[in-house]
Design an enzyme around this catalytic site. Sequence first.
Site, PDB file in Angstrom:
ATOM      1  N   GLY A 155     -49.520 -25.890  22.194  1.00  0.00           N
ATOM      2  CA  GLY A 155     -49.028 -25.995  23.554  1.00  0.00           C
ATOM      3  C   GLY A 155     -50.142 -25.724  24.549  1.00  0.00           C
ATOM      4  O   GLY A 155     -51.188 -25.166  24.205  1.00  0.00           O
ATOM      5  N   CYS A 156     -49.908 -26.111  25.783  1.00  0.00           N
ATOM      6  CA  CYS A 156     -50.952 -25.973  26.803  1.00  0.00           C
ATOM      7  C   CYS A 156     -51.206 -24.507  27.140  1.00  0.00           C
ATOM      8  O   CYS A 156     -52.356 -24.050  27.127  1.00  0.00           O
ATOM      9  CB  CYS A 156     -50.586 -26.781  28.040  1.00  0.00           C
ATOM     10  SG  CYS A 156     -48.906 -26.509  28.649  1.00  0.00           S
ATOM     11  N   TYR A 157     -50.132 -23.761  27.456  1.00  0.00           N
ATOM     12  CA  TYR A 157     -50.343 -22.334  27.741  1.00  0.00           C
ATOM     13  C   TYR A 157     -50.971 -21.621  26.548  1.00  0.00           C
ATOM     14  O   TYR A 157     -51.956 -20.889  26.714  1.00  0.00           O
ATOM     15  CB  TYR A 157     -49.019 -21.656  28.112  1.00  0.00           C
ATOM     16  CG  TYR A 157     -48.477 -21.995  29.479  1.00  0.00           C
ATOM     17  CD1 TYR A 157     -49.199 -21.698  30.635  1.00  0.00           C
ATOM     18  CD2 TYR A 157     -47.234 -22.584  29.638  1.00  0.00           C
ATOM     19  CE1 TYR A 157     -48.694 -21.984  31.901  1.00  0.00           C
ATOM     20  CE2 TYR A 157     -46.713 -22.873  30.900  1.00  0.00           C
ATOM     21  CZ  TYR A 157     -47.449 -22.575  32.028  1.00  0.00           C
ATOM     22  OH  TYR A 157     -46.944 -22.854  33.266  1.00  0.00           O
ATOM     23  N   THR A 210     -52.930 -22.666  24.248  1.00  0.00           N
ATOM     24  CA  THR A 210     -54.356 -22.982  24.129  1.00  0.00           C
ATOM     25  C   THR A 210     -55.189 -22.135  25.082  1.00  0.00           C
ATOM     26  O   THR A 210     -56.210 -21.550  24.699  1.00  0.00           O
ATOM     27  CB  THR A 210     -54.585 -24.483  24.414  1.00  0.00           C
ATOM     28  OG1 THR A 210     -53.875 -25.256  23.451  1.00  0.00           O
ATOM     29  CG2 THR A 210     -56.058 -24.839  24.370  1.00  0.00           C
ATOM     30  N   SER A 211     -54.714 -22.040  26.333  1.00  0.00           N
ATOM     31  CA  SER A 211     -55.497 -21.285  27.322  1.00  0.00           C
ATOM     32  C   SER A 211     -55.537 -19.796  27.003  1.00  0.00           C
ATOM     33  O   SER A 211     -56.474 -19.101  27.371  1.00  0.00           O
ATOM     34  CB  SER A 211     -54.908 -21.505  28.729  1.00  0.00           C
ATOM     35  OG  SER A 211     -53.783 -20.678  28.956  1.00  0.00           O
TER      36      SER A 211
END
Lengths: 356, 356, 356, 356
Positions: free
Chosen positions: A158-160, A162-163
């Site tokens: 997921g994007c969150y 990953t960050s």
Amino acid sequence: MEGSNARLINVGLVGISGYTGMELARLLCAHPSMRLSSAVSRTEAGRKLGDFYPFLRHLPSADLEISQFDASRLCANCDLVFLAVPSGTAMKITPQLLAGGNRVVDLSADFRLRDPNIYEEWYQIPHEARSYLESAVFGLPEIYAEKIRQARLIANPGCYPTSIILALFAALKNKLIEPASIIIDSKSGASGAGRKAALTSLFCEVADNFRAYGLPRHRHTPEIEQELSHIADEPIRVSFTPHLVPMSRGILSSIYASLRDKAMRLEEIHKIFSATWEAHPWVRVLPLGSFPETRHVRGSMFCDIGLALDKRTGRLIIISAIDNLCRGASGQALANANLMCGLEPDTGLKLLAPLP
Amino acid sequence: MEGSNARLINVGLVGISGYTGMELARLLCAHPSMRLSSAVSRTEAGRKLGDFYPFLRHLPSADLEISQFDASRLCANCDLVFLAVPSGTAMKITPQLLAGGNRVVDLSADFRLRDPNIYEEWYQIPHEARSYLESAVFGLPEIYAEKIRQARLIANPGCYPTSIILALFAALKNKLIEPASIIIDSKSGASGAGRKAALTSLFCEVADNFRAYGLPRHRHTPEIEQELSHIADEPIRVSFTPHLVPMSRGILSSIYASLRDKAMRLEEIHKIFSATWEAHPWVRVLPLGSFPETRHVRGSMFCDIGLALDKRTGRLIIISAIDNLCRGASGQALANANLMCGLEPDTGLKLLAPLP
Amino acid sequence: MEGSNARLINVGLVGISGYTGMELARLLCAHPSMRLSSAVSRTEAGRKLGDFYPFLRHLPSADLEISQFDASRLCANCDLVFLAVPSGTAMKITPQLLAGGNRVVDLSADFRLRDPNIYEEWYQIPHEARSYLESAVFGLPEIYAEKIRQARLIANPGCYPTSIILALFAALKNKLIEPASIIIDSKSGASGAGRKAALTSLFCEVADNFRAYGLPRHRHTPEIEQELSHIADEPIRVSFTPHLVPMSRGILSSIYASLRDKAMRLEEIHKIFSATWEAHPWVRVLPLGSFPETRHVRGSMFCDIGLALDKRTGRLIIISAIDNLCRGASGQALANANLMCGLEPDTGLKLLAPLP
Amino acid sequence: MEGSNARLINVGLVGISGYTGMELARLLCAHPSMRLSSAVSRTEAGRKLGDFYPFLRHLPSADLEISQFDASRLCANCDLVFLAVPSGTAMKITPQLLAGGNRVVDLSADFRLRDPNIYEEWYQIPHEARSYLESAVFGLPEIYAEKIRQARLIANPGCYPTSIILALFAALKNKLIEPASIIIDSKSGASGAGRKAALTSLFCEVADNFRAYGLPRHRHTPEIEQELSHIADEPIRVSFTPHLVPMSRGILSSIYASLRDKAMRLEEIHKIFSATWEAHPWVRVLPLGSFPETRHVRGSMFCDIGLALDKRTGRLIIISAIDNLCRGASGQALANANLMCGLEPDTGLKLLAPLP
């Protein structure tokens, strides 16, 4: 006697109408070793890709006709298939594609959580492809490159997550922080909500506004905790609160955690972070005093990380920035596909933020 | 014994701190056959390029040290120099560089107007390099490619003129419209105002606002009229009004003109436009009923053109969209440099709009 | 024995969920002499107004329960009803309300065009209330105040027409320009598209983008032409092209027309415009050299007008700016209601743009 | 024989060119009992207010001539003076105005910190008016109304502190949370950086971007800690990180703190918050499940507060939203002035967010 296309890897893309599908279309059109040979969309079948996406006009894939999903045709035409479909749909499609000999990079959440009960608790859908969870590889190239190269099914992060995972990896691996103290305050651009005609995503509802959402139980929480626990080798629970920023792309995560050794200096921590990521050019640990901005990673694979030490409270503050659509979804999916196909991970991904 | 860099063309960039310099830095970092070997800035000399532009970190040119202007050093180090400096400065620098054997692509207005008196009237600066005007080539690749290949000095077109000349070329060349009737209503993103710390360019002054400016005498007017007159082979005067859009990049020009033959059908006009641009893939004449949007050309070399016919008034409406920094400045400069160096014009410029 | 509320005028609002309904709710909550006594919405009936619109919490009307449409109840409870419903719906509701003795301010297009055939041609709906067209008054307070005071049905002007009619009134009334030469290039914020969950209105589709739309036949064209023809006392046809600006509110219209007397000086024209609007404080003719910006009229009733003369082509350029939701819809509706109720037109409308 | 203006309170405004001065000008123009009788600006003296601020044209104060600072003239003309000048300047002006018998509402930071040594440590300027610190009243109307009514010098709170103190007041006063655990992640619109021509505030540098700044030692930290410590009656240290949102106005603060009693239910906490603010209509404790958005408080005095309980970690999450220019600066200054003048605090401040 072979043409230059002979060496191209044929890939399929299921789900072109969302923002991750749109981003994959952009990236594949510019990829030197892959060719988008099948584009699938339930609602857009029959149109040409360049008519649906005017920004692709006059490009090689513009004339590709969008088709209905057909597992056997995809298996015949493609060496690898990207799934840019909603969670719940991917688990229905994946088994057919794998059975037909294809490899799959799934951008949905369906294969990210190793424990299907946790999936069902957070996504409120029965998991219909439990037997595939064990072989699915969590596709974070810096951490799992070896497994990704061998994988037939990638659960694209997921994007969150990953960050956040990239931001915390060095601190947890090196046991710099107290795991129970982690608080994550994330902010995302509006493309994170997807390309659905929803009232809350209208320009006039998002522009000139800032708000939190999904709290206190955003669906990315178990994925974050699964991976952080794995890195730290102990169970971790975090507070995670996402916010909506009036911009199209980008995620910035501000992460707060108490240092184990309150005497540790920021320079030492910075050194450890820098050493951790030395061999991974996409992760840029910024010089002390510099902090990430989402525009510096826009449309690229970079994850910028900045560090601050609040000496007055003994807390380490880690700020990370990624592009949610490229690094946080489609670009990362392509990096995984590159690894699966024996290419350099950054093939077709040497992308620079266009500024301003 | 030569390394792979032996074949690279060394280029210099004078003026890195503005938006056109920033865009050129981005494009040159990704160019397969050029190397940014000198980056010049009065105010930033001594810093490394990657420290000044964090989005370039971890890239080959990041370690390049920014230097002061030194014509002889630039001539020794570079095969070609881009000038991204204000109008008035370029005319002082260019003669030194040409005398030193260098080739120059000038992004300022200093060599665009063939008549220096008109320059002095509109720019209110004495022209100090009049003798170079005759050999300077107006760098619009679709129209002047042959001359550009031979040129030693390119006057890179302005952003508004690029969007307008390409939009009107087919109509004027084919005498479809009455030249005296042309009204041009253009709209630009805020990067067109440059990267100067000016109150009127602050976020809070530009966001959630729309306004006209520079009317009724914007400096791009004589450049537009010079080129349109040349194409039509008769003197043309236009009404040109630019506006400021709360977005960073992009120009959309809405152009109104009376048809000579009121009986002409839109389909015929569309056919003429399409045939005119058939061999030039960067100019995309959209299907009837489709109209350009700045996002579809963002960060790219495309010029999208849409056509409508207002039968009730006999007016042809031409809408064109370009990216002001790439097609309207730095990308076009690079296309010109490619031609001057014997490369394909689109080398390093196969750019796609990142959407959203 | 009468409380202070005894003097309040009770008004109803049919259609609260769109942006014009939202704006009317805001304005009515602050009106000193009116009280929102009925709020009607098909989809939101049963909720409290303050729950549906959190920005109204802690205000008097917050506890008002939203109800289903019921003509007889509205007639019993209200002295006047605002219709913020789609075109096509207003014509069905209005006769019931008028028959019940109510007065109506209709924000839709249903009663704006005096000729129902033109309505049917442009809106593609049969007109079901033709007999009411004759008595409907076009609600532009500066021009039709006397008629508005007596009216029982107001056709509230469209947003684009308001910005254009006010801009051109002085020039046409005083025969300064050639009517056949008028070209109108308008730009609107995204709220003009309404509060519908449409893909094209998503933040990520509108932000950082600029485009034309509706050309060459936007529905506001006949309304503009009807009123301009009436002012000029001769039939007028215009070219009208609207554009979408990435901002929430505001319309700026750039209008081009050839001067009848090419020798006329800008100062004279400015004097005529100023004299025309002297007694109307909402229309602000800006000093020469100043031009309107949408932010300066944001959320207010002002229409700012700036003038330029393109001497080289003999064209007068008129730029006008209004707030599309307040002056272009709900605020103007309230001004009309004020006049109908014998109040000063600016009651509850002494609004200032919040800047930035 | 006295006109209606006889009852108006004359106020002066020193510093009109910044965003807080601009906002005060807007608010004073609409105030029923105050009249802006002196507007002071070093750089704009001699111009009329309506020429400098076009959005004020056609309003009573538009003809006021902007003047140079002159303490005795201000004392002669005004009953009260607002200082919208930079920190460091206010401390030089205030003593002259107080000595001349005037009352002062200072929007700078000069009198906010009771301990001048802390001021000098964080602001790096010597404090030149230490003797006035004791009598200065911290102008948060909900908490200090009694003192404000008697005050002659108000230290108007900072924007971030206002959003944070109001958010945490109920939790600290009622000892619901562990003071050492407080982490504050705040986000502000760009007007918070002031109206200075700075490169980092340009539209193209702020739009489509998100970043943290000022960490780990933003200047508002000691002001936050002073007031929180006062409320909790024990010394408190917080981690405070501000971020820049691409919007003009608004602050949203996300605050994390560990509950003292982990068994406490969210409903109980919500009840305590609601009871605390019951008598203060500007503080709106939202229903459970609702969370603040900056647009809902835009341009108003409201502070919206939302609550969530992260049961998995035992943390209370408090989200608050204010308008940084109105509630966080100029509107609050006016509320303080109202109290000092014996008016209701909300006189001229019954403001509603214009949406969208």
